[in-house]
Design a protein around this motif. Structure first.
Motif, PDB file in Angstrom:
ATOM      1  N   VAL A  18       0.843  -1.198   0.000  1.00 10.43           N
ATOM      2  CA  VAL A  18       0.000   0.000   0.000  1.00 10.43           C
ATOM      3  C   VAL A  18       0.880   1.249   0.000  1.00 10.43           C
ATOM      4  O   VAL A  18       0.614   2.209  -0.737  1.00 10.43           O
ATOM      5  N   ALA A  19       1.935   1.251   0.794  1.00 12.07           N
ATOM      6  CA  ALA A  19       2.839   2.407   0.855  1.00 12.07           C
ATOM      7  C   ALA A  19       3.543   2.637  -0.489  1.00 12.07           C
ATOM      8  O   ALA A  19       3.672   3.783  -0.936  1.00 12.07           O
ATOM      9  N   ILE A  20       3.948   1.556  -1.145  1.00 13.63           N
ATOM     10  CA  ILE A  20       4.574   1.693  -2.468  1.00 13.63           C
ATOM     11  C   ILE A  20       3.551   2.210  -3.475  1.00 13.63           C
ATOM     12  O   ILE A  20       3.837   3.106  -4.266  1.00 13.63           O
ATOM     13  N   ARG A  21       2.331   1.644  -3.425  1.00 12.30           N
ATOM     14  CA  ARG A  21       1.277   2.091  -4.342  1.00 12.30           C
ATOM     15  C   ARG A  21       0.992   3.575  -4.173  1.00 12.30           C
ATOM     16  O   ARG A  21       0.866   4.319  -5.147  1.00 12.30           O
ATOM     17  N   ASP A  22       0.914   4.029  -2.926  1.00 10.05           N
ATOM     18  CA  ASP A  22       0.648   5.441  -2.671  1.00 10.05           C
ATOM     19  C   ASP A  22       1.799   6.317  -3.157  1.00 10.05           C
ATOM     20  O   ASP A  22       1.577   7.395  -3.699  1.00 10.05           O
ATOM     21  N   LYS A  23       3.024   5.849  -2.989  1.00  6.61           N
ATOM     22  CA  LYS A  23       4.193   6.607  -3.458  1.00  6.61           C
ATOM     23  C   LYS A  23       4.231   6.680  -4.985  1.00  6.61           C
ATOM     24  O   LYS A  23       4.582   7.694  -5.557  1.00  6.61           O
ATOM     25  N   GLU A  24       3.858   5.603  -5.639  1.00  6.52           N
ATOM     26  CA  GLU A  24       3.933   5.511  -7.097  1.00  6.52           C
ATOM     27  C   GLU A  24       2.613   5.854  -7.795  1.00  6.52           C
ATOM     28  O   GLU A  24       2.513   5.719  -9.009  1.00  6.52           O
TER      29      GLU A  24
END
Length: 147
Positions: A67-73
């Motif tokens: 989720v954190a990677i998705r939000d960053k990207e």
């Protein structure tokens, strides 16, 4: 979603659970081929829901990291080429996503594997990493009236 996406030791990529048999599972590759194959009880199979990343305090579920990677990207494929990135570049990127990750126990290969899995999921339209079965706020079965 998270219980049906699997990693199989010795096989690259991710797999989606399609069916359960008596002594095996039928899985479908999460890629452009969508090839189905049996996986037997003798193989090491792990659900993404059962994986966590080491941090300095407590382990963080893999889904929270995705989720954190998705939000960053912005739910797009990775902006960094994890295959060619140096160790310091991988760790710097990962520190932006999970600032308190355990730098001794999380290896470069773990970060690369996570990034590879993220790219596979996003490129195949899977961007919802939250638990689909969690009740929404105020949703209580006892409060519903029968009509």
């Amino acid at each position: 979603m998270k219980e049906t996406i699997l990693s199989i030791a010795g096989k690259p990529g991710l797999y989606k659970l399609v069916s359960r048999g008596k002594n095996n599972l039928i899985v479908e590759s999460v890629d452009q081929n969508h090839r189905r194959q049996p996986v037997f009880n003798t193989e090491k199979i792990i659900s993404l829901a059962d994986i966590a990343m080491y941090t300095e305090t407590e382990d963080v579920p893999l889904m929270d990291v995705l989720v954190a990677i998705r939000d960053k990207e912005d739910a797009k494929p990775l902006s960094v080429n994890y295959k060619k990135a140096s160790s310091s570049d991988l760790r710097a990127y990962f520190a932006e996503v999970l600032p308190n990750f355990d730098r001794e126990r999380v290896h470069d290969s773990d970060i690369k594997k996570l990034m590879q899995w993220y790219d596979i999921l996003v490129k195949n339209g899977i961007t919802s990493f939250e638990d689909d079965l969690e009740p929404t706020k105020g949703d209580n079965i006892d409060d519903r009236k029968e009509q």
